[in-house]
Each structure stands twice: as structure tokens, then as C-alpha cells.
Design a protein around this motif. Structure first.
Motif, mmCIF file in Angstrom:
data_model
loop_
_atom_site.group_PDB
_atom_site.id
_atom_site.type_symbol
_atom_site.label_atom_id
_atom_site.label_comp_id
_atom_site.label_asym_id
_atom_site.label_seq_id
_atom_site.Cartn_x
_atom_site.Cartn_y
_atom_site.Cartn_z
ATOM 1 N N MET A 118 5.140 3.066 -4.928
ATOM 2 C CA MET A 118 5.699 3.182 -3.591
ATOM 3 C C MET A 118 5.366 1.898 -2.832
ATOM 4 O O MET A 118 4.230 1.419 -2.867
ATOM 5 C CB MET A 118 5.118 4.395 -2.871
ATOM 6 C CG MET A 118 5.846 4.728 -1.611
ATOM 7 S SD MET A 118 5.484 6.394 -0.981
ATOM 8 C CE MET A 118 3.717 6.444 -0.994
ATOM 9 N N VAL A 119 6.372 1.343 -2.135
ATOM 10 C CA VAL A 119 6.221 0.081 -1.413
ATOM 11 C C VAL A 119 6.650 0.295 0.033
ATOM 12 O O VAL A 119 7.626 1.007 0.297
ATOM 13 C CB VAL A 119 7.090 -1.036 -2.049
ATOM 14 C CG1 VAL A 119 6.883 -2.360 -1.325
ATOM 15 C CG2 VAL A 119 6.800 -1.177 -3.530
ATOM 16 N N ALA A 120 5.940 -0.320 0.979
ATOM 17 C CA ALA A 120 6.313 -0.260 2.395
ATOM 18 C C ALA A 120 6.345 -1.666 2.962
ATOM 19 O O ALA A 120 5.553 -2.526 2.562
ATOM 20 C CB ALA A 120 5.332 0.603 3.177
ATOM 21 N N GLN A 121 7.267 -1.892 3.883
ATOM 22 C CA GLN A 121 7.393 -3.186 4.565
ATOM 23 C C GLN A 121 7.323 -2.942 6.063
ATOM 24 O O GLN A 121 8.020 -2.079 6.595
ATOM 25 C CB GLN A 121 8.726 -3.849 4.224
ATOM 26 C CG GLN A 121 8.946 -5.140 4.981
ATOM 27 C CD GLN A 121 10.349 -5.674 4.808
ATOM 28 O OE1 GLN A 121 11.297 -4.926 4.626
ATOM 29 N NE2 GLN A 121 10.479 -6.975 4.864
ATOM 30 N N PHE A 122 6.490 -3.727 6.737
ATOM 31 C CA PHE A 122 6.354 -3.685 8.187
ATOM 32 C C PHE A 122 6.749 -5.049 8.730
ATOM 33 O O PHE A 122 6.375 -6.068 8.152
ATOM 34 C CB PHE A 122 4.896 -3.421 8.593
ATOM 35 C CG PHE A 122 4.342 -2.141 8.043
ATOM 36 C CD1 PHE A 122 4.405 -0.982 8.789
ATOM 37 C CD2 PHE A 122 3.757 -2.095 6.790
ATOM 38 C CE1 PHE A 122 3.888 0.203 8.292
ATOM 39 C CE2 PHE A 122 3.238 -0.922 6.284
ATOM 40 C CZ PHE A 122 3.304 0.238 7.037
ATOM 41 N N VAL A 123 7.480 -5.075 9.839
ATOM 42 C CA VAL A 123 7.835 -6.338 10.490
ATOM 43 C C VAL A 123 7.434 -6.231 11.956
ATOM 44 O O VAL A 123 7.739 -5.241 12.622
ATOM 45 C CB VAL A 123 9.352 -6.633 10.376
ATOM 46 C CG1 VAL A 123 9.705 -7.906 11.140
ATOM 47 C CG2 VAL A 123 9.763 -6.753 8.912
#
Length: 104
Positions: A71-76
Motif C-alpha cells: 500500500m502506497v500513499a502520497q501527500f502534497v
């Protein structure tokens, strides 16, 4: 803008929903699964994150993760001020968490 990724090998899990959490500088959140076979499945995409949208997004159908899935998450984040922003729990600080709701 600044972005950050994290990933975790999941073992076997049943994901019922996702709660993205950032503070005032949060702009985007995405999470996806890279299956053991290499396919990619989007879990959630919030392209215009808003601090006041601290919702839990429940899936219509639970997502089953296998032992070889990641599982991968991206925050900007975006800081358009001249103020230095540090990591922390205060609303004038910033951080990113992607909580999952899981069932056994």
C-alpha cells in the motif's frame, strides 16, 4: 509544493476505508495498492484536499490485500507564505497520516 510518499507491505488485510489527515498546508492525497503481480489499484484520490474535509472514505466493497501487496500513499503540501513550517500536531504545523479502517 512538496510531496511525500510512504509505503508498507501489508500482509493479509481487509481495508474498509481510508481517512487522509493533514493540516492547513495539505493540498493533495492519494493512496493505491501495488499488487504482488505488479498491477496498480487506486484506493482514494483527493486532488483538492481541504483541511475541513477530515472525512473517512468508506469503500463500497472491502479491499483485500494479500501478503505480497504494497500500500502506497502520497501527500502534497503547499506553503505560499515565507513562514517556516515544521512537523507537528498543531494546525500551524504540518504532517500527513493515511489511516486505514480494517477488519479481521
Amino acid at each position: 509544493s512538496y510531496g511525500s510518499y510512504y509505503s508498507v507491505n501489508t500482509g493479509r488485510r481487509m481495508i474498509l476505508g481510508v481517512l487522509p489527515h493533514m493540516h492547513q498546508y495539505g493540498r493533495e492525497f492519494r493512496a493505491w495498492v501495488v499488487r504482488g503481480a505488479g498491477t496498480v489499484e487506486c484506493l482514494i484520490s483527493v486532488p483538492k484536499f481541504n483541511f475541513n474535509w477530515q472525512w473517512t472514505y468508506m469503500f463500497d466493497v472491502p479491499v483485500i490485500l494479500g501478503p505480497f501487496d504494497t500500500m502506497v500513499a502520497q501527500f502534497v503540501w503547499s506553503n505560499t507564505t515565507s513562514q517556516v513550517v515544521t512537523f507537528g500536531e498543531g494546525s500551524n504545523q504540518e504532517m500527513g497520516f493515511g489511516f486505514t479502517l480494517e477488519a479481521a
